[in-house]
Scaffold this motif. Structure first.
Motif, PDB file in Angstrom:
ATOM      1  N   SER A  83       0.834  -1.215   0.000  1.00  0.00           N
ATOM      2  CA  SER A  83       0.000   0.000   0.000  1.00  0.00           C
ATOM      3  C   SER A  83       0.860   1.254   0.000  1.00  0.00           C
ATOM      4  O   SER A  83       1.908   1.314   0.626  1.00  0.00           O
ATOM      5  CB  SER A  83      -0.906  -0.002   1.230  1.00  0.00           C
ATOM      6  OG  SER A  83      -0.147  -0.026   2.428  1.00  0.00           O
ATOM      7  N   GLY A  84       0.408   2.240  -0.728  1.00  0.00           N
ATOM      8  CA  GLY A  84       1.088   3.531  -0.764  1.00  0.00           C
ATOM      9  C   GLY A  84       2.180   3.619  -1.803  1.00  0.00           C
ATOM     10  O   GLY A  84       2.669   4.712  -2.085  1.00  0.00           O
ATOM     11  N   GLY A  85       2.574   2.485  -2.381  1.00  0.00           N
ATOM     12  CA  GLY A  85       3.629   2.528  -3.405  1.00  0.00           C
ATOM     13  C   GLY A  85       4.923   3.120  -2.894  1.00  0.00           C
ATOM     14  O   GLY A  85       5.631   3.823  -3.610  1.00  0.00           O
ATOM     15  N   SER A  86       5.260   2.833  -1.631  1.00  0.00           N
ATOM     16  CA  SER A  86       6.447   3.439  -1.035  1.00  0.00           C
ATOM     17  C   SER A  86       7.729   2.695  -1.383  1.00  0.00           C
ATOM     18  O   SER A  86       8.797   3.089  -0.955  1.00  0.00           O
ATOM     19  CB  SER A  86       6.295   3.471   0.490  1.00  0.00           C
ATOM     20  OG  SER A  86       6.110   2.159   0.995  1.00  0.00           O
ATOM     21  N   SER A  87       7.633   1.598  -2.138  1.00  0.00           N
ATOM     22  CA  SER A  87       8.808   0.819  -2.505  1.00  0.00           C
ATOM     23  C   SER A  87       8.933   0.770  -4.024  1.00  0.00           C
ATOM     24  O   SER A  87       7.955   0.544  -4.729  1.00  0.00           O
ATOM     25  CB  SER A  87       8.699  -0.608  -1.954  1.00  0.00           C
ATOM     26  OG  SER A  87       8.554  -0.592  -0.549  1.00  0.00           O
ATOM     27  N   GLN A  88      10.129   0.985  -4.522  1.00  0.00           N
ATOM     28  CA  GLN A  88      10.362   0.953  -5.952  1.00  0.00           C
ATOM     29  C   GLN A  88      11.802   0.555  -6.229  1.00  0.00           C
ATOM     30  O   GLN A  88      12.678   0.699  -5.383  1.00  0.00           O
ATOM     31  CB  GLN A  88      10.073   2.319  -6.574  1.00  0.00           C
ATOM     32  CG  GLN A  88      10.867   3.460  -5.947  1.00  0.00           C
ATOM     33  CD  GLN A  88      10.542   4.794  -6.569  1.00  0.00           C
ATOM     34  OE1 GLN A  88      10.501   4.892  -7.790  1.00  0.00           O
ATOM     35  NE2 GLN A  88      10.314   5.796  -5.759  1.00  0.00           N
ATOM     36  N   PHE A 133       8.453  -3.703   7.620  1.00  0.00           N
ATOM     37  CA  PHE A 133       9.160  -3.024   8.707  1.00  0.00           C
ATOM     38  C   PHE A 133       9.561  -1.594   8.323  1.00  0.00           C
ATOM     39  O   PHE A 133      10.053  -0.849   9.168  1.00  0.00           O
ATOM     40  CB  PHE A 133      10.413  -3.820   9.094  1.00  0.00           C
ATOM     41  CG  PHE A 133      10.102  -5.148   9.743  1.00  0.00           C
ATOM     42  CD1 PHE A 133       9.807  -5.229  11.094  1.00  0.00           C
ATOM     43  CD2 PHE A 133      10.099  -6.307   8.993  1.00  0.00           C
ATOM     44  CE1 PHE A 133       9.516  -6.451  11.689  1.00  0.00           C
ATOM     45  CE2 PHE A 133       9.816  -7.534   9.569  1.00  0.00           C
ATOM     46  CZ  PHE A 133       9.519  -7.607  10.928  1.00  0.00           C
ATOM     47  N   VAL A 134       9.374  -1.224   7.055  1.00  0.00           N
ATOM     48  CA  VAL A 134       9.694   0.142   6.636  1.00  0.00           C
ATOM     49  C   VAL A 134       8.671   1.096   7.246  1.00  0.00           C
ATOM     50  O   VAL A 134       7.455   0.870   7.141  1.00  0.00           O
ATOM     51  CB  VAL A 134       9.681   0.254   5.098  1.00  0.00           C
ATOM     52  CG1 VAL A 134       9.942   1.688   4.655  1.00  0.00           C
ATOM     53  CG2 VAL A 134      10.721  -0.676   4.494  1.00  0.00           C
ATOM     54  N   PRO A 135       9.098   2.173   7.918  1.00  0.00           N
ATOM     55  CA  PRO A 135       8.149   3.109   8.527  1.00  0.00           C
ATOM     56  C   PRO A 135       7.196   3.716   7.501  1.00  0.00           C
ATOM     57  O   PRO A 135       7.510   3.812   6.303  1.00  0.00           O
ATOM     58  CB  PRO A 135       9.060   4.189   9.142  1.00  0.00           C
ATOM     59  CG  PRO A 135      10.384   3.501   9.321  1.00  0.00           C
ATOM     60  CD  PRO A 135      10.496   2.524   8.198  1.00  0.00           C
ATOM     61  N   ASP A 136       6.038   4.113   7.954  1.00  0.00           N
ATOM     62  CA  ASP A 136       5.020   4.654   7.053  1.00  0.00           C
ATOM     63  C   ASP A 136       5.466   5.936   6.364  1.00  0.00           C
ATOM     64  O   ASP A 136       5.058   6.219   5.236  1.00  0.00           O
ATOM     65  CB  ASP A 136       3.723   4.912   7.836  1.00  0.00           C
ATOM     66  CG  ASP A 136       3.107   3.618   8.355  1.00  0.00           C
ATOM     67  OD1 ASP A 136       3.375   2.557   7.757  1.00  0.00           O
ATOM     68  OD2 ASP A 136       2.380   3.667   9.366  1.00  0.00           O
ATOM     69  N   ASP A 137       6.272   6.728   7.018  1.00  0.00           N
ATOM     70  CA  ASP A 137       6.697   7.996   6.428  1.00  0.00           C
ATOM     71  C   ASP A 137       8.027   7.884   5.682  1.00  0.00           C
ATOM     72  O   ASP A 137       8.662   8.899   5.403  1.00  0.00           O
ATOM     73  CB  ASP A 137       6.825   9.061   7.529  1.00  0.00           C
ATOM     74  CG  ASP A 137       7.773   8.624   8.641  1.00  0.00           C
ATOM     75  OD1 ASP A 137       8.143   7.425   8.673  1.00  0.00           O
ATOM     76  OD2 ASP A 137       8.150   9.476   9.475  1.00  0.00           O
ATOM     77  N   ALA A 138       8.437   6.654   5.356  1.00  0.00           N
ATOM     78  CA  ALA A 138       9.702   6.441   4.650  1.00  0.00           C
ATOM     79  C   ALA A 138       9.444   5.634   3.380  1.00  0.00           C
ATOM     80  O   ALA A 138       8.398   5.001   3.229  1.00  0.00           O
ATOM     81  CB  ALA A 138      10.707   5.709   5.544  1.00  0.00           C
ATOM     82  N   ALA A 139      10.374   5.698   2.473  1.00  0.00           N
ATOM     83  CA  ALA A 139      10.282   4.961   1.216  1.00  0.00           C
ATOM     84  C   ALA A 139      11.488   4.026   1.092  1.00  0.00           C
ATOM     85  O   ALA A 139      12.608   4.405   1.435  1.00  0.00           O
ATOM     86  CB  ALA A 139      10.257   5.917   0.025  1.00  0.00           C
ATOM     87  N   ALA A 140      11.240   2.820   0.623  1.00  0.00           N
ATOM     88  CA  ALA A 140      12.311   1.843   0.421  1.00  0.00           C
ATOM     89  C   ALA A 140      12.832   1.977  -1.006  1.00  0.00           C
ATOM     90  O   ALA A 140      12.144   1.633  -1.965  1.00  0.00           O
ATOM     91  CB  ALA A 140      11.786   0.433   0.674  1.00  0.00           C
ATOM     92  N   LEU A 141      14.030   2.514  -1.138  1.00  0.00           N
ATOM     93  CA  LEU A 141      14.661   2.671  -2.442  1.00  0.00           C
ATOM     94  C   LEU A 141      15.566   1.465  -2.675  1.00  0.00           C
ATOM     95  O   LEU A 141      16.704   1.415  -2.214  1.00  0.00           O
ATOM     96  CB  LEU A 141      15.455   3.977  -2.495  1.00  0.00           C
ATOM     97  CG  LEU A 141      14.642   5.254  -2.208  1.00  0.00           C
ATOM     98  CD1 LEU A 141      15.554   6.473  -2.250  1.00  0.00           C
ATOM     99  CD2 LEU A 141      13.496   5.386  -3.205  1.00  0.00           C
ATOM    100  N   LEU A 142      15.042   0.478  -3.369  1.00  0.00           N
ATOM    101  CA  LEU A 142      15.728  -0.797  -3.529  1.00  0.00           C
ATOM    102  C   LEU A 142      16.571  -0.802  -4.793  1.00  0.00           C
ATOM    103  O   LEU A 142      16.119  -0.361  -5.852  1.00  0.00           O
ATOM    104  CB  LEU A 142      14.709  -1.933  -3.596  1.00  0.00           C
ATOM    105  CG  LEU A 142      13.725  -2.033  -2.426  1.00  0.00           C
ATOM    106  CD1 LEU A 142      12.714  -3.139  -2.688  1.00  0.00           C
ATOM    107  CD2 LEU A 142      14.466  -2.292  -1.124  1.00  0.00           C
TER     108      LEU A 142
END
Length: 262
Positions: free
Chosen positions: A59-64, A145-154
């Protein structure tokens, strides 16, 4: 050809012949990998869509995925093509293992070599399928485990390597009984020796499952370890059955003349 078989009924091979046969099989394996890699190149887009599915479902598309160098996208496509080719060509290179063992077997044992190859293909497919099912869940669980206000830049390369290594590791781990039975067929590893080492097999199975299983839930790790132990015991059973059959065949000619003489 028939005269050669009569002169060498046991089909014994010299060390040089074994090395030439091994070289032949390695060349065929490389050719199969090349064909599989070519197919994997054209399957790059659907494969990448499947690999990224866990990321798009978060959800939120915070990972890319990110490509950190100008040539990273091209390198990634080569890597995906190779790993996809290794999986697609797995029936071929597993068959080559059986074909390498086959010339050292007697005529009656070549049926077992065919069964060996078929079972290896099935086991690798089941193991790889388990990896395909587990890895997306692991990605979802770990990224939770990634916080809601952070994005995982993989890193795209690291993410694909993580996915592919685990799928292949699952598939290869299920080939454990194939390796053990092959060693037994070659006379290197008796069934009794395998049975005596069951404690070490359990330790190795649980250690391997703990290292390779990415899910934080221990249930999956224990399940994989128990599956490996079951495959180990299956290999012991197959080896013991083969050795018992060989003993009966060896005893039959010795008892037959005695009964006819009486």
């Amino acid at each position: 050809m028939r005269s050669r078989r009569r002169a060498n009924p046991e089909r014994a091979m010299s060390v040089g012949a074994h090395l030439r046969e091994l070289r032949k099989r390695l060349v065929l394996v490389l050719l199969g990998l090349a064909v599989g890699t070519t197919a994997g190149w054209f399957l790059y887009e659907p494969v990448m869509a499947f690999l990224q599915e866990p990321l798009t479902e978060i959800s939120g598309g915070s990972s890319q995925l990110n490509f950190q160098t100008i040539g990273a996208a091209f390198e990634l496509q080569l890597k995906v093509a190779f790993w996809a080719g290794a999986i697609l060509s797995s029936p071929w290179w597993i068959y080559q293992i059986g074909a390498f063992i086959g010339p050292g077997l007697k005529r009656g044992e070549r049926v077992h070599a065919l069964a060996f190859g078929a079972a290896g293909i099935a086991l690798f497919a089941v193991g790889a399928a388990c990896g395909v099912l587990v890895v997306p869940r692991a990605v979802t669980a770990l990224l939770s485990f990634v916080p809601d206000d952070a994005a995982a830049l993989l890193s795209a390369t690291s993410f694909v390597s993580f996915f592919m290594y685990l799928v292949l590791a699952f598939g290869l781990s299920f080939l454990l009984p194939e390796v053990l039975v092959a060693l037994n067929f070659l006379g290197v590893l008796p069934a009794r020796t395998m049975l005596r080492g069951w404690r070490w097999a359990v330790v190795v199975a649980f250690t391997f499952a703990a290292m390779i299983n990415p899910l934080p839930n221990p249930v999956f790790m224990v399940g994989q370890a128990l599956a490996l132990v079951a495959l180990y015991l299956l290999a012991v059973g197959v080896a013991a059955l083969r050795e018992a059959t060989q003993r009966r065949r060896a005893a039959a000619p010795a008892t037959a003349p005695a009964s006819s003489h009486a």
